[in-house]
Scaffold this motif. Structure first.
Motif, PDB file in Angstrom:
ATOM      1  N   LEU A   1     -11.561  -0.781  10.807  1.00  0.00           N
ATOM      2  CA  LEU A   1     -12.223  -1.527  11.869  1.00  0.00           C
ATOM      3  C   LEU A   1     -13.703  -1.185  11.994  1.00  0.00           C
ATOM      4  N   ARG A   2     -14.100  -0.016  11.548  1.00  0.00           N
ATOM      5  CA  ARG A   2     -15.490   0.416  11.664  1.00  0.00           C
ATOM      6  C   ARG A   2     -16.380  -0.155  10.565  1.00  0.00           C
ATOM      7  N   ARG A   3     -15.782  -0.725   9.516  1.00  0.00           N
ATOM      8  CA  ARG A   3     -16.586  -1.249   8.415  1.00  0.00           C
ATOM      9  C   ARG A   3     -17.223  -2.581   8.792  1.00  0.00           C
ATOM     10  N   ASP A   4     -18.215  -3.012   8.011  1.00  0.00           N
ATOM     11  CA  ASP A   4     -18.997  -4.175   8.426  1.00  0.00           C
ATOM     12  C   ASP A   4     -18.310  -5.507   8.153  1.00  0.00           C
ATOM     13  N   PHE A   5     -18.091  -5.830   6.880  1.00  0.00           N
ATOM     14  CA  PHE A   5     -17.497  -7.112   6.533  1.00  0.00           C
ATOM     15  C   PHE A   5     -16.059  -6.927   6.078  1.00  0.00           C
ATOM     16  N   ARG A   6     -15.261  -7.940   6.283  1.00  0.00           N
ATOM     17  CA  ARG A   6     -13.846  -7.826   5.952  1.00  0.00           C
ATOM     18  C   ARG A   6     -13.641  -7.582   4.456  1.00  0.00           C
ATOM     19  N   VAL A   7     -14.495  -8.155   3.607  1.00  0.00           N
ATOM     20  CA  VAL A   7     -14.339  -7.946   2.162  1.00  0.00           C
ATOM     21  C   VAL A   7     -14.683  -6.516   1.748  1.00  0.00           C
ATOM     22  N   ASN A   8     -15.334  -5.765   2.654  1.00  0.00           N
ATOM     23  CA  ASN A   8     -15.679  -4.369   2.366  1.00  0.00           C
ATOM     24  C   ASN A   8     -14.668  -3.392   2.957  1.00  0.00           C
ATOM     25  N   ALA A   9     -13.606  -3.902   3.549  1.00  0.00           N
ATOM     26  CA  ALA A   9     -12.608  -3.042   4.199  1.00  0.00           C
ATOM     27  C   ALA A   9     -11.291  -3.082   3.428  1.00  0.00           C
ATOM     28  N   LEU A  10     -11.383  -3.017   2.117  1.00  0.00           N
ATOM     29  CA  LEU A  10     -10.206  -2.992   1.250  1.00  0.00           C
ATOM     30  C   LEU A  10     -10.110  -1.614   0.612  1.00  0.00           C
ATOM     31  N   TYR A  11      -8.887  -1.063   0.529  1.00  0.00           N
ATOM     32  CA  TYR A  11      -8.662   0.314   0.076  1.00  0.00           C
ATOM     33  C   TYR A  11      -7.717   0.307  -1.132  1.00  0.00           C
ATOM     34  N   TYR A  12      -8.158   0.953  -2.199  1.00  0.00           N
ATOM     35  CA  TYR A  12      -7.306   1.114  -3.383  1.00  0.00           C
ATOM     36  C   TYR A  12      -6.650   2.486  -3.301  1.00  0.00           C
ATOM     37  N   ASP A  13      -5.338   2.506  -3.209  1.00  0.00           N
ATOM     38  CA  ASP A  13      -4.567   3.731  -2.974  1.00  0.00           C
ATOM     39  C   ASP A  13      -4.209   4.377  -4.314  1.00  0.00           C
ATOM     40  N   ILE A  14      -4.734   5.575  -4.549  1.00  0.00           N
ATOM     41  CA  ILE A  14      -4.482   6.242  -5.830  1.00  0.00           C
ATOM     42  C   ILE A  14      -3.038   6.707  -5.955  1.00  0.00           C
ATOM     43  N   SER A  15      -2.296   6.784  -4.844  1.00  0.00           N
ATOM     44  CA  SER A  15      -0.922   7.283  -4.905  1.00  0.00           C
ATOM     45  C   SER A  15       0.039   6.278  -5.537  1.00  0.00           C
ATOM     46  N   ASP A  16      -0.223   4.992  -5.354  1.00  0.00           N
ATOM     47  CA  ASP A  16       0.676   3.981  -5.932  1.00  0.00           C
ATOM     48  C   ASP A  16      -0.077   2.794  -6.532  1.00  0.00           C
ATOM     49  N   PHE A  17      -1.427   2.883  -6.572  1.00  0.00           N
ATOM     50  CA  PHE A  17      -2.277   1.866  -7.201  1.00  0.00           C
ATOM     51  C   PHE A  17      -2.228   0.512  -6.488  1.00  0.00           C
ATOM     52  N   SER A  18      -1.850   0.525  -5.230  1.00  0.00           N
ATOM     53  CA  SER A  18      -1.836  -0.702  -4.449  1.00  0.00           C
ATOM     54  C   SER A  18      -3.189  -0.879  -3.757  1.00  0.00           C
ATOM     55  N   VAL A  19      -3.425  -2.078  -3.221  1.00  0.00           N
ATOM     56  CA  VAL A  19      -4.597  -2.352  -2.394  1.00  0.00           C
ATOM     57  C   VAL A  19      -4.112  -2.574  -0.966  1.00  0.00           C
ATOM     58  N   ARG A  20      -4.745  -1.881  -0.025  1.00  0.00           N
ATOM     59  CA  ARG A  20      -4.361  -1.990   1.382  1.00  0.00           C
ATOM     60  C   ARG A  20      -5.435  -2.802   2.113  1.00  0.00           C
ATOM     61  N   ASP A  21      -4.988  -3.837   2.803  1.00  0.00           N
ATOM     62  CA  ASP A  21      -5.884  -4.760   3.494  1.00  0.00           C
ATOM     63  C   ASP A  21      -5.482  -4.807   4.971  1.00  0.00           C
ATOM     64  N   TYR A  22      -6.355  -4.320   5.841  1.00  0.00           N
ATOM     65  CA  TYR A  22      -6.055  -4.243   7.262  1.00  0.00           C
ATOM     66  C   TYR A  22      -6.672  -5.377   8.080  1.00  0.00           C
ATOM     67  N   VAL A  23      -7.673  -6.079   7.516  1.00  0.00           N
ATOM     68  CA  VAL A  23      -8.440  -7.019   8.349  1.00  0.00           C
ATOM     69  C   VAL A  23      -8.590  -8.404   7.738  1.00  0.00           C
TER      70      VAL A  23
END
Length: 452
Positions: A140-162
């Motif tokens: 929620l603290r990041r600026d644009f929604r396209v910049n708030a995507l997380y690549y999880d090294i534990s399972d190689f998934s992408v997490r999208d909250y916004v």
């Protein structure tokens, strides 16, 4: 409805498994992977985040790789001997691998208090923010929604909250939260919107663009050194022309480069051609892996105002060199109040400008003296950009291009020693029309290189 930072809004998590996205570890920096795996192996959450994830999902090659974690900066430092902690406004860990730096940030929180950190806000602008939180709060603290995507090294998934994945699909930039609040927190986000829209060929969401005109003046409160860095990202990353056009389209150019906006507003088609061609040439050099200098770029952007000020000075009776020197000092001084251009660049800019009148002087000594000047090549490249000013200016550029291809003895034999009509008759063989003989003026000393 977009969640607003600082409220109780809870983002809706969407997890995109490895087989449903295109990110491959083969395209991630080895240094970033080392950081991610060491954090993960030590029991911390570790994610690639921000622009790197965004670009990888778009099939682009990121230049920087940032990591987000629940480890505090001090805990990161304990894991990496090659780590240094930086920043007061935002406390960060930099893990250094030779020339590459991996930036590691602890999840930011949305509360007013938390852990060892603190937050300080003045007139809605965040001047210090070191409150740690959860990954959900960090999104929620990041600026644009396209910049708030997380690549999880534990399972190689992408997490999208916004909803960033949807925005990538729709090719749109949307702010997270209320645009007025977010721009007050950090006015530079307006410039970042224009830069990313140009780079990624995206449109800016209407709600995100609506406050530009009313809040654009807030950019005057941003640190000039930070605006210099943002200008380099905008114009020296291979997308300068697109970024420039987006700045104009959004009405933000006048807040960053007021002199440029004023000069272009006068409707000078040749000046627009010079600016856009200069930016296009810079983009091409970057794509070809060639060196570029901010000095040439800023000389292009500010040329119109400097040229007009110099002409006005000459009309008022100033000696040519003095008029150019005063014009450069005035325009550069105004611009540096907005964008802190270092002196090593402004000096080069002033040389490029002051050498322009000397190209009109084609007597033998002056030609060879100009060719020997350390800034000759940059000034000549600048002269070529001025081709649309007039047919005579285009011919002048062609003359100098030909002169440089001639052996020195051949050029010396062809160049006139006299001036006026006699000199015109002694012109070089491929002669294009010579520029008119300049009016003789009494020379004055000047602090910056000046036409003779």
């Amino acid at each position: 409805m977009n969640p607003t930072p600082g409220t109780d809004s809870t983002p809706a998590l969407r997890i995109i498994p490895r087989d449903q996205h295109i990110i491959s570890r083969a395209n991630i920096s080895k240094a970033a992977l080392r950081v991610l795996y060491r954090l993960h192996d030590a029991g911390y959450a570790a994610y690639l985040v921000g622009g790197a994830v965004r670009d990888l999902l778009l099939g682009l090659r990121p230049k920087d790789f940032d990591v987000a974690t629940d480890a505090t900066p001090d805990e990161v430092k304990k894991l990496f001997r090659n780590c240094r902690l930086i920043g007061r406004r935002f406390r960060l860990a930099h893990v250094v691998f030779g020339p590459e730096i991996i930036e590691v940030a602890t999840f930011r929180g949305t509360g007013e208090e938390g852990g060892e950190g603190d937050r300080h806000i003045i007139d809605g602008r965040i001047v210090r923010d070191n409150i740690w939180g959860t990954i959900e709060e960090d999104a929620l603290r990041r600026d644009f929604r396209v910049n708030a995507l997380y690549y999880d090294i534990s399972d190689f998934s992408v997490r999208d909250y916004v909803g960033g994945m949807q925005d990538l699909h729709d090719r749109v930039l949307r702010l997270i939260g209320d645009p007025e609040v977010r721009y007050h927190e950090d006015p530079v986000r307006m410039l970042r919107a224009a830069r990313l829209a140009g780079k990624l060929d995206m449109r800016i969401d209407a709600a995100a663009a609506a406050p530009f005109e009313s809040l654009g003046p807030l950019l005057a409160d941003a640190a000039p050194a930070r605006l210099f860095d943002e200008s380099l990202k905008m114009f020296l990353a291979g997308n300068g022309l697109k970024s420039f056009r987006m700045l104009e389209q959004c009405g933000l150019l006048k807040f960053l480069f007021p002199a440029t906006a004023r000069a272009l507003k006068r409707g000078d088609a040749a000046l627009r051609s010079l600016v856009e061609q200069g930016l296009a040439n810079t983009d091409a050099r970057i794509r070809e892996g060639k060196s570029v200098t901010p000095a040439f770029l800023f000389a292009v952007l500010l040329w119109g105002e400097v040229r007009d000020e110099a002409r006005l000075g000459i009309e008022r009776g100033l000696d040519g060199p003095e008029a150019w020197s005063r014009a450069a000092a005035k325009v550069v001084g105004e611009q540096c109040q907005r964008v802190a251009i270092p002196r090593r660049f402004t000096f080069t800019m002033e040389e490029i400008w002051s050498l322009q009148p000397r190209f009109e002087q084609v007597q033998r000594k002056r030609v060879f003296r100009l060719m020997a000047h350390p800034r000759f090549r940059a000034a000549f490249d600048f002269l070529l950009l001025r081709a649309d000013e007039s047919p005579a200016m285009r011919e002048l550029g062609q003359w100098w291009a030909h002169a440089q291809r001639l052996p020195q003895d051949v050029l010396a034999a062809a160049l006139p020693v006299l001036s006026g009509a006699a000199a015109a008759e002694a012109a070089p063989a491929p002669a294009v029309r010579k520029p008119p003989r300049p009016r003789r003026r009494r020379r004055k000393r000047s602090d910056s290189p000046a036409p003779e």
